[in-house]
Design a protein around this motif. Structure first.
Motif, mmCIF file in Angstrom:
data_model
loop_
_atom_site.group_PDB
_atom_site.id
_atom_site.type_symbol
_atom_site.label_atom_id
_atom_site.label_comp_id
_atom_site.label_asym_id
_atom_site.label_seq_id
_atom_site.Cartn_x
_atom_site.Cartn_y
_atom_site.Cartn_z
ATOM 1 N N PRO A 56 -37.314 8.925 -8.450
ATOM 2 C CA PRO A 56 -37.662 9.540 -9.740
ATOM 3 C C PRO A 56 -36.446 9.768 -10.638
ATOM 4 O O PRO A 56 -36.076 10.880 -10.965
ATOM 5 N N ILE A 57 -35.808 8.671 -11.028
ATOM 6 C CA ILE A 57 -34.584 8.753 -11.832
ATOM 7 C C ILE A 57 -34.883 8.297 -13.258
ATOM 8 O O ILE A 57 -35.479 7.248 -13.472
ATOM 9 N N TYR A 58 -34.481 9.114 -14.227
ATOM 10 C CA TYR A 58 -34.658 8.761 -15.637
ATOM 11 C C TYR A 58 -33.463 8.017 -16.199
ATOM 12 O O TYR A 58 -33.613 7.102 -16.990
ATOM 13 N N GLY A 59 -32.266 8.443 -15.839
ATOM 14 C CA GLY A 59 -31.084 7.816 -16.408
ATOM 15 C C GLY A 59 -29.836 8.203 -15.653
ATOM 16 O O GLY A 59 -29.838 9.121 -14.841
ATOM 17 N N SER A 60 -28.773 7.451 -15.937
ATOM 18 C CA SER A 60 -27.481 7.779 -15.330
ATOM 19 C C SER A 60 -26.374 7.352 -16.278
ATOM 20 O O SER A 60 -26.550 6.496 -17.143
ATOM 21 N N LYS A 61 -25.230 7.995 -16.059
ATOM 22 C CA LYS A 61 -24.013 7.663 -16.807
ATOM 23 C C LYS A 61 -22.883 7.546 -15.805
ATOM 24 O O LYS A 61 -22.767 8.354 -14.890
ATOM 25 N N ARG A 62 -22.094 6.508 -15.926
ATOM 26 C CA ARG A 62 -20.897 6.392 -15.086
ATOM 27 C C ARG A 62 -19.877 5.515 -15.805
ATOM 28 O O ARG A 62 -20.182 4.897 -16.830
ATOM 29 N N TRP A 63 -18.680 5.496 -15.256
ATOM 30 C CA TRP A 63 -17.611 4.679 -15.823
ATOM 31 C C TRP A 63 -17.445 3.441 -14.975
ATOM 32 O O TRP A 63 -17.286 3.525 -13.764
ATOM 33 N N VAL A 64 -17.506 2.260 -15.612
ATOM 34 C CA VAL A 64 -17.329 1.008 -14.879
ATOM 35 C C VAL A 64 -15.892 0.519 -14.966
ATOM 36 O O VAL A 64 -15.493 -0.363 -14.222
ATOM 37 N N SER A 65 -15.119 1.083 -15.885
ATOM 38 C CA SER A 65 -13.683 0.833 -15.995
ATOM 39 C C SER A 65 -13.098 2.003 -16.779
ATOM 40 O O SER A 65 -13.850 2.807 -17.340
ATOM 41 N N PRO A 66 -11.779 2.113 -16.853
ATOM 42 C CA PRO A 66 -11.203 3.235 -17.612
ATOM 43 C C PRO A 66 -11.603 3.250 -19.085
ATOM 44 O O PRO A 66 -11.581 4.303 -19.721
ATOM 45 N N ASN A 67 -12.002 2.087 -19.642
ATOM 46 C CA ASN A 67 -12.337 2.010 -21.067
ATOM 47 C C ASN A 67 -13.778 1.620 -21.354
ATOM 48 O O ASN A 67 -14.120 1.301 -22.490
ATOM 49 N N LYS A 68 -14.608 1.624 -20.298
ATOM 50 C CA LYS A 68 -16.014 1.249 -20.509
ATOM 51 C C LYS A 68 -16.927 2.158 -19.706
ATOM 52 O O LYS A 68 -16.785 2.290 -18.488
ATOM 53 N N ALA A 69 -17.880 2.770 -20.423
ATOM 54 C CA ALA A 69 -18.896 3.593 -19.775
ATOM 55 C C ALA A 69 -20.189 2.789 -19.668
ATOM 56 O O ALA A 69 -20.376 1.777 -20.359
ATOM 57 N N PHE A 85 -35.179 11.980 -24.952
ATOM 58 C CA PHE A 85 -34.471 13.174 -24.495
ATOM 59 C C PHE A 85 -33.408 12.789 -23.473
ATOM 60 O O PHE A 85 -32.252 13.213 -23.558
ATOM 61 N N HIS A 86 -33.787 11.979 -22.504
ATOM 62 C CA HIS A 86 -32.834 11.616 -21.443
ATOM 63 C C HIS A 86 -31.724 10.704 -21.961
ATOM 64 O O HIS A 86 -30.590 10.774 -21.477
ATOM 65 N N LEU A 87 -32.030 9.880 -22.950
ATOM 66 C CA LEU A 87 -30.958 9.067 -23.528
ATOM 67 C C LEU A 87 -29.918 9.972 -24.194
ATOM 68 O O LEU A 87 -28.708 9.823 -23.973
ATOM 69 N N PHE A 88 -30.364 10.931 -24.991
ATOM 70 C CA PHE A 88 -29.404 11.842 -25.624
ATOM 71 C C PHE A 88 -28.716 12.737 -24.598
ATOM 72 O O PHE A 88 -27.562 13.122 -24.776
ATOM 73 N N HIS A 89 -29.389 13.030 -23.506
ATOM 74 C CA HIS A 89 -28.765 13.772 -22.408
ATOM 75 C C HIS A 89 -27.563 12.978 -21.871
ATOM 76 O O HIS A 89 -26.475 13.535 -21.691
ATOM 77 N N GLU A 90 -27.766 11.684 -21.636
ATOM 78 C CA GLU A 90 -26.665 10.846 -21.120
ATOM 79 C C GLU A 90 -25.552 10.707 -22.163
ATOM 80 O O GLU A 90 -24.364 10.698 -21.808
ATOM 81 N N ILE A 91 -25.911 10.584 -23.431
ATOM 82 C CA ILE A 91 -24.892 10.555 -24.484
ATOM 83 C C ILE A 91 -24.083 11.847 -24.448
ATOM 84 O O ILE A 91 -22.858 11.840 -24.579
ATOM 85 N N GLY A 92 -24.775 12.966 -24.254
ATOM 86 C CA GLY A 92 -24.095 14.252 -24.147
ATOM 87 C C GLY A 92 -23.074 14.261 -23.025
ATOM 88 O O GLY A 92 -21.965 14.798 -23.182
ATOM 89 N N HIS A 93 -23.426 13.655 -21.893
ATOM 90 C CA HIS A 93 -22.455 13.565 -20.791
ATOM 91 C C HIS A 93 -21.209 12.794 -21.234
ATOM 92 O O HIS A 93 -20.083 13.177 -20.902
ATOM 93 N N LEU A 94 -21.397 11.712 -21.977
ATOM 94 C CA LEU A 94 -20.238 10.936 -22.445
ATOM 95 C C LEU A 94 -19.381 11.729 -23.423
ATOM 96 O O LEU A 94 -18.159 11.601 -23.437
ATOM 97 N N LEU A 95 -20.025 12.548 -24.239
ATOM 98 C CA LEU A 95 -19.283 13.312 -25.240
ATOM 99 C C LEU A 95 -18.565 14.519 -24.641
ATOM 100 O O LEU A 95 -17.503 14.902 -25.117
ATOM 101 N N TYR A 96 -19.139 15.116 -23.606
ATOM 102 C CA TYR A 96 -18.619 16.398 -23.119
ATOM 103 C C TYR A 96 -17.965 16.361 -21.735
ATOM 104 O O TYR A 96 -17.159 17.234 -21.431
ATOM 105 N N ASP A 97 -18.317 15.409 -20.887
ATOM 106 C CA ASP A 97 -17.745 15.368 -19.537
ATOM 107 C C ASP A 97 -16.425 14.602 -19.542
ATOM 108 O O ASP A 97 -16.134 13.841 -20.473
ATOM 109 N N ASN A 98 -15.680 14.744 -18.477
ATOM 110 C CA ASN A 98 -14.477 13.921 -18.353
ATOM 111 C C ASN A 98 -14.825 12.619 -17.640
ATOM 112 O O ASN A 98 -15.906 12.479 -17.064
ATOM 113 N N LYS A 99 -13.911 11.691 -17.653
ATOM 114 C CA LYS A 99 -14.195 10.345 -17.149
ATOM 115 C C LYS A 99 -14.397 10.291 -15.641
ATOM 116 O O LYS A 99 -14.918 9.309 -15.133
#
Length: 196
Positions: A56-69, A85-99
């Protein structure tokens, strides 16, 4: 990893949020290629994949290289409001979390970390600002026949702020203002020419 993107640019991604938000009004065959293009400009590979059984996974965010998420979205349940909602949630992770951080968002994610609360608030408030939502709630309280008038109020707000009416209805259902039988006013996405 094979997706071609520019180097990750957090500021550019933040600037393009209004353009991404406008795409809530489009069908998948329109918004999917536009999202891929916008994200690639910001250094983000974007993919939509079929949901896996019993995952039951909606989305994920991760780094595939130092310069590409990577933002990877599942098409679980197909509801447009849940997808956005989940797309903007993942965008939020990119904006606020560290790499170093990765995120996976499950159907019932019980993690209540500061990071999760922050990106949930970002997603919620990006789609419908707190001021607009408060105004909607006040209008609903003033209704004589709330259930028969709520759709019109939701539609009016959605048109005013430039998002799909189903996103407003979904938020009202999530917050228990509306019953589930209002699902007919939400939209189920059809992915034939997009992510599948």
């Amino acid at each position: 990893e094979n997706e071609e993107t520019k180097d990750f640019n957090r500021e550019k991604l933040a600037q393009l949020i209004p353009h991404i938000r406008k795409l809530t009004l489009e069908k998948p065959e329109v918004f999917y290629p536009k999202l891929k293009e916008i994200f690639a400009e910001c250094g983000v590979a974007f993919v939509i994949v079929p949901s896996l059984p019993n995952a039951p996974i909606y989305g994920s965010k991760r780094w595939v290289s130092p310069n590409k998420a990577l933002i990877q979205m599942s098409i679980r349940l197909n509801w447009a409001d849940i997808f956005w909602f989940h797309l903007f949630h993942e965008i939020g992770h990119l904006l606020y979390d560290n790499k170093k951080d990765s995120s996976v968002d499950f159907l019932e994610n019980n993690r209540q970390s500061d990071s999760e609360e922050k990106v949930n608030s970002f997603a919620r408030d990006t789609l419908i600002s707190p001021a607009d939502y408060r105004q909607l709630q006040q209008s609903i309280k003033a209704c004589k026949e709330p259930l028969s008038e709520i759709y019109d109020l939701a539609k009016k707000l959605a048109e005013h702020i430039g998002i799909h009416t189903g996103i407003v209805i979904g938020r009202l259902q999530y917050e228990k203002t509306l019953p589930q039988n209002f699902n007919r006013f939400r939209e189920q996405l059809k992915w034939k020419s997009a992510g599948k």
